[in-house]
Write an enzyme that holds these catalytic residues in place. Structure first.
Site, PDB file in Angstrom:
ATOM      1  CG  ASP A 262      -2.065  -0.993   1.088  1.00 49.90           C
ATOM      2  OD1 ASP A 262      -2.254  -1.535  -0.020  1.00 49.90           O
ATOM      3  OD2 ASP A 262      -2.761  -1.216   2.096  1.00 49.90           O
TER       4      ASP A 262
ATOM      5  CD  GLU B 190      -0.359  -5.015 -10.031  1.00 52.58           C
ATOM      6  OE1 GLU B 190       0.130  -6.038 -10.544  1.00 52.58           O
ATOM      7  OE2 GLU B 190      -1.351  -5.043  -9.267  1.00 52.58           O
TER       8      GLU B 190
END
Length: 329
Positions: free
Chosen positions: A214, A240
């Site tokens: 994260d 992502e």
């Protein structure tokens, strides 16, 4: 002639109330609104029981005195006088009023002039209600509306943004880009699309955990936002993957932007904690309307294909054509 004078004569009928004991008793006791009658000189001649309950002053304290004893604000009284002079009446005008041994309150004042058949003022009748509770309700409604507006705005923001990176989500980014294209004249839309993907991101999660992953995603979001121009649309595509839509940019402009983002991200390793720093690279594919595509979906598809070509060629690079030339080693 009698018919001609009948209508003006009715304007003085109210004065009959003052001489009729039964009607006067009804006015003094039964009327729920405070009623005050002022003489032509502006002095209080009638002060009902409801008025005494509202203002707190006994009749002996106000009879014969000017109405200003109850409504002290000179500007508000002037507004009332002007309305009466112009229209002969006023409805629910808010005035600050005095209450004996208590704080002032907001009163809703309705008033009417009583004239004789020659237009000379005989009296002015005031009907008064305490508007404090109404004002409190209105103020509460305004506060609630402001809170509701703020809540709706926050919910809209949450619905359109990725909570981790604070970038637009996929749907909101596409909607913004479509709006930009619609603003161009028909057939003259110019917009570049860049799709980014963090290299070997799964290995980051597997090796260091999702909190570290994260942190990497958040860092790339920051870099992307910093490199974007005002008016560019940047969003998280999913997982992502990220996307940037660049209004008015050519294919070369977008390739240079993607390269700046790539270099800035490489130069900004993620410090997860004092003992852990993660260096991650990013690959990108670039396309543009109208150079490569005619519409937004096609532009994104081509940019996505070039992104995966960059992955196949070794990652950490930008590809902006179909010949798979390296724009970064």
């Amino acid at each position: 002639m009698a018919r001609t004078n009948a209508a003006p004569a009715r304007r003085t009928d109210f004065l009959a109330v003052l001489s009729d004991p039964d009607l006067l008793q009804l006015l003094l006791v039964a009327c729920p609104d405070a009623v005050i009658v002022a003489s032509s000189a502006g002095r209080i001649a009638l002060y009902t029981g409801a008025a005494e309950a509202l203002f707190g002053f006994a009749p002996i304290e106000v009879l014969g005195r000017r109405v200003s004893v109850l409504f002290p604000d000179r500007t508000e009284r002037r507004t009332l006088r002007q309305a009466l002079a112009q229209h002969g009446y006023v409805a629910a005008l808010e005035l600050r009023a005095l209450r004996k041994a208590a704080p002032p309150f907001v009163a809703a004042v309705s008033a009417a002039r009583i004239d004789d058949r020659f237009g000379q003022r005989l009296a002015t009748v005031y009907y008064i209600r305490d508007h404090t509770s109404v004002r409190e309700i209105e103020d509460a409604l305004r506060r609630n509306n402001a809170q509701l507006t703020s809540l709706v705005s926050r919910l809209d923001h949450l619905a359109r943004h990725d909570p981790l990176t604070r970038l637009l989500n996929r749907a909101a980014a596409f909607e913004a880009a479509e709006s930009i294209l619609l603003a161009f004249p028909m057939g003259q839309g110019r917009l570049a699309a860049v799709v980014f993907d963090l290299d070997r991101f799964k290995a980051v999660n597997d090796s260091y955990g999702h909190l570290a992953g994260d942190a990497v995603l958040e860092q790339f979001g920051t870099v992307l936002r910093q490199q974007a121009r005002h008016g560019d649309v940047v969003g998280r595509f999913g997982g992502e993957e990220f996307i940037a839509f660049l209004p008015g940019a050519s294919l070369d402009d977008a390739a240079r932007f993607a390269e700046r983002v790539r270099q800035a991200f490489v130069a900004a390793p993620v410090h997860v904690d004092e003992s852990l720093t993660i260096a991650v690279t990013v690959s990108a594919g670039v396309s543009a309307i109208p150079t490569c595509a005619d519409n937004l979906e096609e532009a994104v598809r081509i940019a996505d294909e070039r992104l995966y070509a960059a992955k196949r060629l070794g990652r950490n690079r930008v590809i902006a054509d179909d010949h798979h030339r390296r724009s970064a080693a």
